[in-house]
Design a protein around this motif. Structure first.
Motif, PDB file in Angstrom:
ATOM      1  N   ARG A 171      45.457  78.536  92.435  1.00 16.15           N
ATOM      2  CA  ARG A 171      45.685  79.945  92.104  1.00 16.15           C
ATOM      3  C   ARG A 171      46.725  79.979  90.926  1.00 16.15           C
ATOM      4  O   ARG A 171      46.355  80.669  90.016  1.00 16.15           O
ATOM      5  CB  ARG A 171      46.535  80.513  93.427  1.00 16.15           C
ATOM      6  CG  ARG A 171      47.098  81.996  92.861  1.00 16.15           C
ATOM      7  CD  ARG A 171      47.531  82.462  94.417  1.00 16.15           C
ATOM      8  NE  ARG A 171      48.528  83.642  93.819  1.00 16.15           N
ATOM      9  CZ  ARG A 171      47.676  85.125  93.284  1.00 16.15           C
ATOM     10  NH1 ARG A 171      46.667  85.132  93.470  1.00 16.15           N
ATOM     11  NH2 ARG A 171      48.503  86.185  93.221  1.00 16.15           N
ATOM     12  N   ARG A 172      47.472  78.947  90.745  1.00 15.03           N
ATOM     13  CA  ARG A 172      48.669  78.844  89.736  1.00 15.03           C
ATOM     14  C   ARG A 172      47.786  78.734  88.294  1.00 15.03           C
ATOM     15  O   ARG A 172      47.820  79.471  87.259  1.00 15.03           O
ATOM     16  CB  ARG A 172      49.432  77.801  89.681  1.00 15.03           C
ATOM     17  CG  ARG A 172      50.628  77.873  90.826  1.00 15.03           C
ATOM     18  CD  ARG A 172      51.305  76.792  90.883  1.00 15.03           C
ATOM     19  NE  ARG A 172      52.742  76.919  91.877  1.00 15.03           N
ATOM     20  CZ  ARG A 172      53.897  77.468  91.366  1.00 15.03           C
ATOM     21  NH1 ARG A 172      54.028  77.528  90.074  1.00 15.03           N
ATOM     22  NH2 ARG A 172      54.916  77.199  92.288  1.00 15.03           N
ATOM     23  N   ALA A 173      46.667  77.732  88.313  1.00 14.54           N
ATOM     24  CA  ALA A 173      45.750  77.386  87.381  1.00 14.54           C
ATOM     25  C   ALA A 173      45.110  78.673  86.837  1.00 14.54           C
ATOM     26  O   ALA A 173      44.879  78.869  85.558  1.00 14.54           O
ATOM     27  CB  ALA A 173      44.874  76.407  87.530  1.00 14.54           C
ATOM     28  N   GLY A 174      44.601  79.547  87.896  1.00 11.45           N
ATOM     29  CA  GLY A 174      43.847  80.796  87.542  1.00 11.45           C
ATOM     30  C   GLY A 174      44.811  81.793  86.858  1.00 11.45           C
ATOM     31  O   GLY A 174      44.245  82.468  85.717  1.00 11.45           O
ATOM     32  N   ALA A 188      37.555  76.149  94.361  1.00  7.83           N
ATOM     33  CA  ALA A 188      36.798  77.158  93.597  1.00  7.83           C
ATOM     34  C   ALA A 188      37.302  78.449  93.738  1.00  7.83           C
ATOM     35  O   ALA A 188      37.646  79.375  93.069  1.00  7.83           O
ATOM     36  CB  ALA A 188      35.315  76.878  93.428  1.00  7.83           C
ATOM     37  N   ALA A 189      36.974  78.906  95.041  1.00 11.55           N
ATOM     38  CA  ALA A 189      37.204  80.508  95.468  1.00 11.55           C
ATOM     39  C   ALA A 189      38.736  80.844  94.778  1.00 11.55           C
ATOM     40  O   ALA A 189      38.949  81.763  94.314  1.00 11.55           O
ATOM     41  CB  ALA A 189      37.211  80.651  96.608  1.00 11.55           C
ATOM     42  N   PRO A 190      39.774  80.180  95.450  1.00 14.56           N
ATOM     43  CA  PRO A 190      41.164  80.664  95.077  1.00 14.56           C
ATOM     44  C   PRO A 190      41.531  80.660  93.293  1.00 14.56           C
ATOM     45  O   PRO A 190      42.380  81.269  92.979  1.00 14.56           O
ATOM     46  CB  PRO A 190      42.021  79.711  95.829  1.00 14.56           C
ATOM     47  CG  PRO A 190      41.375  78.539  95.946  1.00 14.56           C
ATOM     48  CD  PRO A 190      40.076  79.152  96.227  1.00 14.56           C
ATOM     49  N   TYR A 191      40.912  79.914  92.896  1.00 15.57           N
ATOM     50  CA  TYR A 191      40.964  79.451  91.353  1.00 15.57           C
ATOM     51  C   TYR A 191      40.178  80.655  90.679  1.00 15.57           C
ATOM     52  O   TYR A 191      40.780  81.170  89.721  1.00 15.57           O
ATOM     53  CB  TYR A 191      40.661  78.208  91.084  1.00 15.57           C
ATOM     54  CG  TYR A 191      40.152  77.814  89.573  1.00 15.57           C
ATOM     55  CD1 TYR A 191      41.337  78.046  88.716  1.00 15.57           C
ATOM     56  CD2 TYR A 191      39.210  77.497  88.953  1.00 15.57           C
ATOM     57  CE1 TYR A 191      41.252  77.948  87.124  1.00 15.57           C
ATOM     58  CE2 TYR A 191      39.024  76.947  87.460  1.00 15.57           C
ATOM     59  CZ  TYR A 191      40.016  77.386  86.755  1.00 15.57           C
ATOM     60  OH  TYR A 191      39.643  77.203  85.492  1.00 15.57           O
TER      61      TYR A 191
END
Length: 323
Positions: A171-174, A188-191
């Motif tokens: 999530r942070r990276a996204g 993949a989903a949280p990103y």
């Protein structure tokens, strides 16, 4: 389609110790050969204070690789951001991009070992290492985008990869709008959700990372040697992970159990396979995800030059099968 890269830690354990200059010279020769054979990317990594001389300066090694190769992408997986000033990272990475003609992939992460933070007089930063790494990514991006550092990188927008493994890290990276350095499909989903939440194009999602394994034309022939080096590599990882914490080291790994579990992002899995078997498993593993590159250790903790050369050659056959 997925790309295949190699991962270098340059470990030189006492049991198989060789001349240090030869190890580094051979590694650069290996990178040249892998580049000639069509390797997609070459990744370096970082630790400090290992008795086997684990690579300590990944961007320095990346610059040397850049000077000896022509096509392969050159990445850090990772360099430990909280141990360095963001301007230092931005400048050093830009030099690698210049030397390579625009082939840099900058991967940054938090690290986790107290002795490493102590070595750099940063022990107080261990607790805030995730927020510090986020801040470093933002500042590197700002320094590049504004032209504050000179000379600038060749690429208009070099990728920054965040070496985060769990859903919170994804999530942070996204949220930052950067790439995610893990090959775990579950991330993949949280990103992607976080990319969308922060207003970034979900189609910009990019993931890459390590697959723990060894690709060979004859798994049964190679397993006695591979299993021995695998055990040394991960037993020492586990020992160093708790150094300075007072916690007990993990029990020695069981290579047979790791092999039986096969391909997975979960700890304790090891893919020992022919190129055809690995191509089938990896293609299924990454299907429907933004995982664009997987890489393998070129060497497992002190393996012979012959074994490492053969492994890299076999990996390039795998690369053709999954391209």
């Amino acid at each position: 389609m997925v790309n295949v890269g190699i991962y270098l830690d340059l470990r030189n354990p006492a049991e198989w110790r060789q001349d240090w200059a030869r190890l580094y010279g051979f590694t650069l020769e290996l990178c040249e050969e892998a580049d000639r054979l069509g390797v997609h990317s070459i990744w370096t990594t970082e630790h400090h204070g290992f008795d086997d001389g684990y690579l300590s300066q990944p961007l320095t090694m990346a610059a040397a690789i850049a000077a000896r190769t022509k096509r392969a992408r050159i990445g850090t997986g990772v360099t430990i951001a909280p141990l360095r000033h963001p301007a230092h990272l931005a400048e050093e990475a830009a030099i690698v991009d210049l030397v390579s003609g625009g082939r840099l992939e900058l991967g940054i992460g938090t690290g986790y070992r107290l002795p490493e933070y102590e070595l750099f007089d940063r022990a107080d930063a261990l607790r805030t290492r995730f927020s510090a790494t986020d801040a470093s990514a933002r500042e590197i991006r700002r320094l590049w985008d504004t032209g504050t550092i000179t000379p600038p990188p060749v690429q208009e927008r070099p990728r920054i990869w965040l070496g985060y493994q769990g859903p919170q890290g994804a999530r942070r990276a996204g949220l930052l709008g950067e790439s995610l350095l893990t090959a775990n499909p579950a991330m993949a989903a949280p990103y992607v959700d976080a990319l969308r939440e922060a207003g970034h194009d979900p189609a910009s999602a990019r993931m890459a990372g390590l697959v723990n394994g060894w690709i060979t034309e004859d798994p049964e022939r190679d397993w006695p040697v591979v299993s021995r080096h695998l055990a040394h590599q991960w037993d020492s990882y586990h020992r160093y992970a708790v150094e300075g914490t007072g916690a007990a080291s993990a029990r020695p790994i069981d290579p047979e159990r790791w092999r039986a579990r096969g391909l997975s992002a979960a700890p304790g899995h090891f893919l020992l396979a022919t190129p055809e078997e690995a191509a089938r498993d990896i293609s299924a593993y990454v299907a429907g995800t933004p995982i664009e590159t997987v890489w393998f250790f070129a060497s497992l903790s002190g393996m012979s030059e012959r074994a490492v050369r053969e492994h890299v050659t076999t990996l390039m056959r795998l690369a053709r099968l999954v391209a």
